[in-house]
Design a protein around this motif. Structure first.
Motif, mmCIF file in Angstrom:
data_model
loop_
_atom_site.group_PDB
_atom_site.id
_atom_site.type_symbol
_atom_site.label_atom_id
_atom_site.label_comp_id
_atom_site.label_asym_id
_atom_site.label_seq_id
_atom_site.Cartn_x
_atom_site.Cartn_y
_atom_site.Cartn_z
ATOM 1 N N GLU A 10 0.830 -1.215 0.000
ATOM 2 C CA GLU A 10 0.000 0.000 0.000
ATOM 3 C C GLU A 10 0.857 1.254 0.000
ATOM 4 O O GLU A 10 0.551 2.227 -0.695
ATOM 5 C CB GLU A 10 -0.927 -0.016 1.210
ATOM 6 N N GLU A 13 2.289 1.704 -3.471
ATOM 7 C CA GLU A 13 1.288 2.227 -4.397
ATOM 8 C C GLU A 13 1.058 3.717 -4.175
ATOM 9 O O GLU A 13 0.862 4.476 -5.132
ATOM 10 C CB GLU A 13 -0.022 1.459 -4.234
ATOM 11 N N ARG A 97 6.441 0.951 6.415
ATOM 12 C CA ARG A 97 5.913 2.035 5.588
ATOM 13 C C ARG A 97 6.923 3.167 5.460
ATOM 14 O O ARG A 97 7.129 3.728 4.371
ATOM 15 C CB ARG A 97 4.602 2.551 6.169
#
Length: 206
Positions: A10, A13, A97
């Motif tokens: 995620e 992206e 992340r």
């Protein structure tokens, strides 16, 4: 863990990066050991990674902190060499992340276009189907070869879609003529832009 893989995917992206995991099957295990990764054995890491293409390789080493949390160390390998960086500690998903996010910043600094002065309003171009940094580099090269282009700016990136502002005399008409001559660029229905302008919309089919 699936939730950690999802966090990485995620975040990739969100930055316009396609994150690909190694299979870690018998072939991968024969080419690269955990000790090679932990020690940062660059030759073995890059040789094993060639199985997955020629894109950048991101290696993360995470150490558990006493009392909780993680201490991350990252290395990004690309054609410019190895760049090492650390990210903030915290829970594991946040650490992963942050690593992908900082890798995105480093790649943007290396491959992003350098703006130059230009006074005219830009033409807006949107391309979907952009899967790799090689695609991104090829698109920048294509836009830069259009006669009269004085500036290119990446406006937005989401999943496989990139939006650019391009400055050149004649704006959209001249740009559309130039892009239409390239077989890798397939016209798509235009959609209104944020300021009401209709961007030139294409699918990248390299």
């Amino acid at each position: 863990a699936p939730e950690l893989a999802a966090a990485l995917r995620e975040q990739g992206e969100a930055r316009g990066l396609a994150v690909q995991w190694p299979l870690m099957d018998l072939e991968d295990q024969a080419r690269l050991t955990p000790a090679d990764l932990w020690s940062g054995f660059e030759a073995a890491i890059l040789e094993a990674s060639r199985r997955y293409g020629e894109g950048p390789v991101l290696v993360g080493r995470l150490s558990a902190r006493t009392g909780g949390g993680w201490r991350p160390e990252w290395t990004l390998y690309d054609r410019g060499g190895a760049q090492r960086f650390a990210a903030d500690s915290g829970d594991l998903a946040a650490v992963l992340r942050a690593g992908v996010d900082q890798a995105g910043d480093l790649l943007a600094a290396r491959f992003g276009p350098v703006p130059v002065a230009g006074g005219q309003a830009p033409a807006r171009v949107r391309l979907s189907g952009v899967a790799t940094l090689a695609d991104y580099a090829a698109i920048l090269q294509l836009l830069g070869q259009v006669p009269g282009v004085s500036r290119i700016a990446l406006r937005a990136a989401a999943a496989d879609t990139l939006s650019f502002d391009v400055w050149l005399p004649g704006a959209a008409a001249a740009l559309a003529d130039a892009l239409g001559a390239d077989p890798r660029v397939q016209p798509q229905p235009a959609a209104p832009g944020a300021a009401g302008a209709a961007p030139l919309a294409y699918y990248w089919a390299d």
